[in-house]
Design an enzyme around this catalytic site. Structure first.
Site, PDB file in Angstrom:
ATOM      1  N   GLN A   1      21.544  -2.561  36.881  1.00  0.00           N
ATOM      2  CA  GLN A   1      22.536  -1.508  36.588  1.00  0.00           C
ATOM      3  C   GLN A   1      22.588  -0.424  37.671  1.00  0.00           C
ATOM      4  OE1 GLN A   1      21.775  -0.123  32.450  1.00  0.00           O
ATOM      5  NE2 GLN A   1      23.748  -1.067  32.022  1.00  0.00           N
TER       6      GLN A   1
ATOM      7  N   GLY B   1      31.213   1.775  19.426  1.00  0.00           N
ATOM      8  CA  GLY B   1      30.156   1.996  18.434  1.00  0.00           C
ATOM      9  C   GLY B   1      29.736   3.451  18.322  1.00  0.00           C
TER      10      GLY B   1
ATOM     11  N   GLY C   1      19.384   6.150  24.191  1.00  0.00           N
ATOM     12  CA  GLY C   1      18.684   4.942  24.615  1.00  0.00           C
ATOM     13  C   GLY C   1      19.485   3.735  24.167  1.00  0.00           C
TER      14      GLY C   1
ATOM     15  N   TYR D   1      25.870   1.462  36.923  1.00  0.00           N
ATOM     16  CA  TYR D   1      25.856   2.238  35.671  1.00  0.00           C
ATOM     17  C   TYR D   1      24.847   3.390  35.754  1.00  0.00           C
ATOM     18  CZ  TYR D   1      25.661   2.751  30.498  1.00  0.00           C
ATOM     19  OH  TYR D   1      25.702   3.212  29.205  1.00  0.00           O
TER      20      TYR D   1
ATOM     21  N   GLY E   1      32.963   4.570  28.374  1.00  0.00           N
ATOM     22  CA  GLY E   1      32.087   3.976  29.386  1.00  0.00           C
ATOM     23  C   GLY E   1      32.062   2.471  29.269  1.00  0.00           C
ATOM     24  N   ILE E   2      31.763   1.824  30.395  1.00  0.00           N
ATOM     25  CA  ILE E   2      31.655   0.357  30.411  1.00  0.00           C
ATOM     26  C   ILE E   2      30.415  -0.037  31.208  1.00  0.00           C
ATOM     27  CG2 ILE E   2      34.128  -0.133  30.241  1.00  0.00           C
ATOM     28  CD1 ILE E   2      34.059  -0.603  33.351  1.00  0.00           C
TER      29      ILE E   2
HETATM   30  N1  CAA Z   1      12.462  -6.520  36.126  1.00  0.00           N
HETATM   31  C1  CAA Z   1      12.081  -7.329  37.142  1.00  0.00           C
HETATM   32  N2  CAA Z   1      12.601  -8.516  37.388  1.00  0.00           N
HETATM   33  C2  CAA Z   1      13.554  -8.947  36.557  1.00  0.00           C
HETATM   34  C3  CAA Z   1      14.015  -8.184  35.486  1.00  0.00           C
HETATM   35  C4  CAA Z   1      13.416  -6.922  35.281  1.00  0.00           C
HETATM   36  N3  CAA Z   1      13.784  -6.111  34.262  1.00  0.00           N
HETATM   37  N4  CAA Z   1      14.988  -8.857  34.851  1.00  0.00           N
HETATM   38  C5  CAA Z   1      15.157 -10.008  35.521  1.00  0.00           C
HETATM   39  N5  CAA Z   1      14.272 -10.068  36.543  1.00  0.00           N
HETATM   40  C6  CAA Z   1      14.117 -11.152  37.515  1.00  0.00           C
HETATM   41  C7  CAA Z   1      14.109 -12.512  36.848  1.00  0.00           C
HETATM   42  O1  CAA Z   1      12.821 -12.843  36.399  1.00  0.00           O
HETATM   43  C8  CAA Z   1      14.566 -13.404  37.999  1.00  0.00           C
HETATM   44  O2  CAA Z   1      13.495 -13.557  38.892  1.00  0.00           O
HETATM   45  P1  CAA Z   1      13.356 -14.906  39.779  1.00  0.00           P
HETATM   46  O3  CAA Z   1      14.606 -14.980  40.624  1.00  0.00           O
HETATM   47  O4  CAA Z   1      12.101 -14.683  40.583  1.00  0.00           O
HETATM   48  O5  CAA Z   1      13.231 -16.015  38.790  1.00  0.00           O
HETATM   49  C9  CAA Z   1      15.586 -12.521  38.679  1.00  0.00           C
HETATM   50  O6  CAA Z   1      15.266 -11.160  38.354  1.00  0.00           O
HETATM   51  C10 CAA Z   1      16.985 -12.805  38.157  1.00  0.00           C
HETATM   52  O7  CAA Z   1      17.869 -12.240  39.045  1.00  0.00           O
HETATM   53  P2  CAA Z   1      19.412 -12.581  38.942  1.00  0.00           P
HETATM   54  O8  CAA Z   1      20.123 -11.794  39.982  1.00  0.00           O
HETATM   55  O9  CAA Z   1      19.616 -14.069  38.940  1.00  0.00           O
HETATM   56  O10 CAA Z   1      19.741 -11.975  37.541  1.00  0.00           O
HETATM   57  P3  CAA Z   1      20.540 -12.625  36.357  1.00  0.00           P
HETATM   58  O11 CAA Z   1      21.871 -13.028  36.862  1.00  0.00           O
HETATM   59  O12 CAA Z   1      19.708 -13.592  35.652  1.00  0.00           O
HETATM   60  O13 CAA Z   1      20.753 -11.393  35.333  1.00  0.00           O
HETATM   61  C11 CAA Z   1      21.083  -9.149  34.648  1.00  0.00           C
HETATM   62  C12 CAA Z   1      20.527 -10.080  35.721  1.00  0.00           C
HETATM   63  C13 CAA Z   1      22.584  -9.416  34.424  1.00  0.00           C
HETATM   64  C14 CAA Z   1      20.956  -7.748  35.128  1.00  0.00           C
HETATM   65  C15 CAA Z   1      20.320  -9.383  33.335  1.00  0.00           C
HETATM   66  O14 CAA Z   1      18.950  -9.243  33.602  1.00  0.00           O
HETATM   67  C16 CAA Z   1      20.690  -8.369  32.290  1.00  0.00           C
HETATM   68  O15 CAA Z   1      21.704  -8.471  31.609  1.00  0.00           O
HETATM   69  N6  CAA Z   1      19.850  -7.323  32.091  1.00  0.00           N
HETATM   70  C17 CAA Z   1      20.089  -6.284  31.121  1.00  0.00           C
HETATM   71  C18 CAA Z   1      20.586  -5.059  31.798  1.00  0.00           C
HETATM   72  C19 CAA Z   1      20.673  -3.984  30.772  1.00  0.00           C
HETATM   73  O16 CAA Z   1      19.686  -3.494  30.234  1.00  0.00           O
HETATM   74  N7  CAA Z   1      21.878  -3.539  30.476  1.00  0.00           N
HETATM   75  C20 CAA Z   1      22.054  -2.527  29.508  1.00  0.00           C
HETATM   76  C21 CAA Z   1      23.384  -2.706  28.862  1.00  0.00           C
HETATM   77  S1  CAA Z   1      23.596  -1.606  27.477  1.00  0.00           S
HETATM   78  C22 CAA Z   1      23.737  -0.116  28.174  1.00  0.00           C
HETATM   79  O17 CAA Z   1      23.819   0.055  29.351  1.00  0.00           O
HETATM   80  C23 CAA Z   1      23.804   1.038  27.207  1.00  0.00           C
HETATM   81  C24 CAA Z   1      22.849   2.067  27.592  1.00  0.00           C
HETATM   82  O18 CAA Z   1      23.258   3.107  28.079  1.00  0.00           O
HETATM   83  C25 CAA Z   1      21.428   1.891  27.316  1.00  0.00           C
END
Ligand code: CAA
Length: 264
Positions: free
Chosen positions: A168, A33, A202, A171, A108-109
């Site tokens: 992350q 993208g 961002g 990352y 990047g991934i």
């Molecule tokens: N802060 C605090 N706690 C959080 C949280 C957060 N941001 N997100 C999830 N949690 C908590 C949940 O509430 C849950 O708590 P409980 O166990 O007490 O219920 C726990 O963490 C979940 O933990 P898991 O290990 O089971 O996590 P999961 O498998 O459900 O998923 C994840 C975790 C894969 C990281 C998912 O939250 C996710 O995809 N997050 C997005 C990460 C992100 O922003 N990636 C950016 C990609 S794009 C990019 O990177 C481009 C760029 O440069 C900006």
């Protein structure tokens, strides 16, 4: 009489201007993208644009799509995580087209996971593709830039390098490493006409961000003061600025474009 006037006109004509040299820009991972928007911008600026790919089918389809929009980027196979692959890609480009003037380390991934669940492969894949790649490709082009006394190196990092992101560790570490690299290399090459800068986007509307689960993504968008995801063209716009000859005094900088989600 006519002949004499013609002669005078010819004598007073300014000598033909030398053709402006077409800069060669290498954009790693340009088929994504942000990469596509960067490639288009550099094409619009008159550069010869080359991008790397790992998936040939995807790259050829992308190239065709770009052609239909009037762009003519060149695609080269390369695994940016692998130094030897970068060496052969760069030497093929130099042999076929000439030395690289502009390098955008964009490949990047993500392999998101909470740290307690992250395995070694998820760590290594993200570190090698996002950070080792910056060494691999830059190392292969820097000597030629030094010899020629000109270069623009731009590293595409992330807001998540600056603020960290739940899920992350890999990352965020790799992307933060990119800016450390930028600052160190910028000092080493500053006197040779080469600038090295970081852009930290961002959350931008790309497949990478759309792969984040919808509920998580909506929560993230709610934290962006501008109230929306960024557009890839908004990152390409910064490339145009940094590549410009008027930006020679900007080096070692990190330009954030994140809709106000993180300010420092
Ligand atoms: N802060 C605090 N706690 C959080 C949280 C957060 N941001 N997100 C999830 N949690 C908590 C949940 O509430 C849950 O708590 P409980 O166990 O007490 O219920 C726990 O963490 C979940 O933990 P898991 O290990 O089971 O996590 P999961 O498998 O459900 O998923 C994840 C975790 C894969 C990281 C998912 O939250 C996710 O995809 N997050 C997005 C990460 C992100 O922003 N990636 C950016 C990609 S794009 C990019 O990177 C481009 C760029 O440069 C900006």
């Amino acid at each position: 009489m006519t002949v004499a006037l013609k002669k005078i006109a010819n004598d007073t004509q300014a000598p033909p201007k030398a053709e402006p040299v077409r800069k060669i820009a290498l954009v790693t991972g340009g088929t994504g993208g942000i990469g596509s928007a960067i490639c288009k911008k550099l094409c619009d600026m008159g550069c010869l644009v080359i991008t790397t790919y790992r998936n040939e089918e995807k790259a050829k389809a992308w190239q065709e799509e770009m052609r239909q929009m009037g762009y003519e980027p060149i695609v080269k196979a390369c695994d940016v995580s692998d130094f030897a692959s970068c060496q052969s890609m760069v030497s093929l480009i130099e042999q076929d087209y000439g030395p690289i003037n502009i390098l955008v380390n964009n490949a990047g991934i993500t392999k998101d996971s909470t740290f307690k669940k992250m395995n070694v492969q998820q760590w290594r894949d993200v570190m090698t593709c996002n950070l080792d790649s910056v060494f691999n490709v830059t190392r292969c082009v820097i000597e030629s830039m030094l010899d020629r006394g000109y270069g623009r190196v731009i590293n595409i990092s992330s807001i998540n390098a600056q603020k960290g992101q739940f899920g992350q560790t890999n990352y965020s570490a790799a992307k933060a490493g990119m800016h450390g690299f930028t600052k160190a290399l910028a000092q080493e090459v500053a006197r040779k006409g080469i600038t090295v800068n970081t852009i930290s986007p961002g959350y931008i509307a790309t497949d990478m961000v759309m792969a984040v689960p919808e509920d998580v993504r909506n929560n993230i968008i709610a934290q962006i003061p501008v109230g929306r995801l960024g557009k890839p063209e908004e990152i390409a716009h910064i490339i145009e600025f940094l590549v410009s000859d008027s930006s020679g005094f900007i080096t070692g900088s990190n330009i954030a474009a994140n809709g106000g989600q993180h300010m420092d």
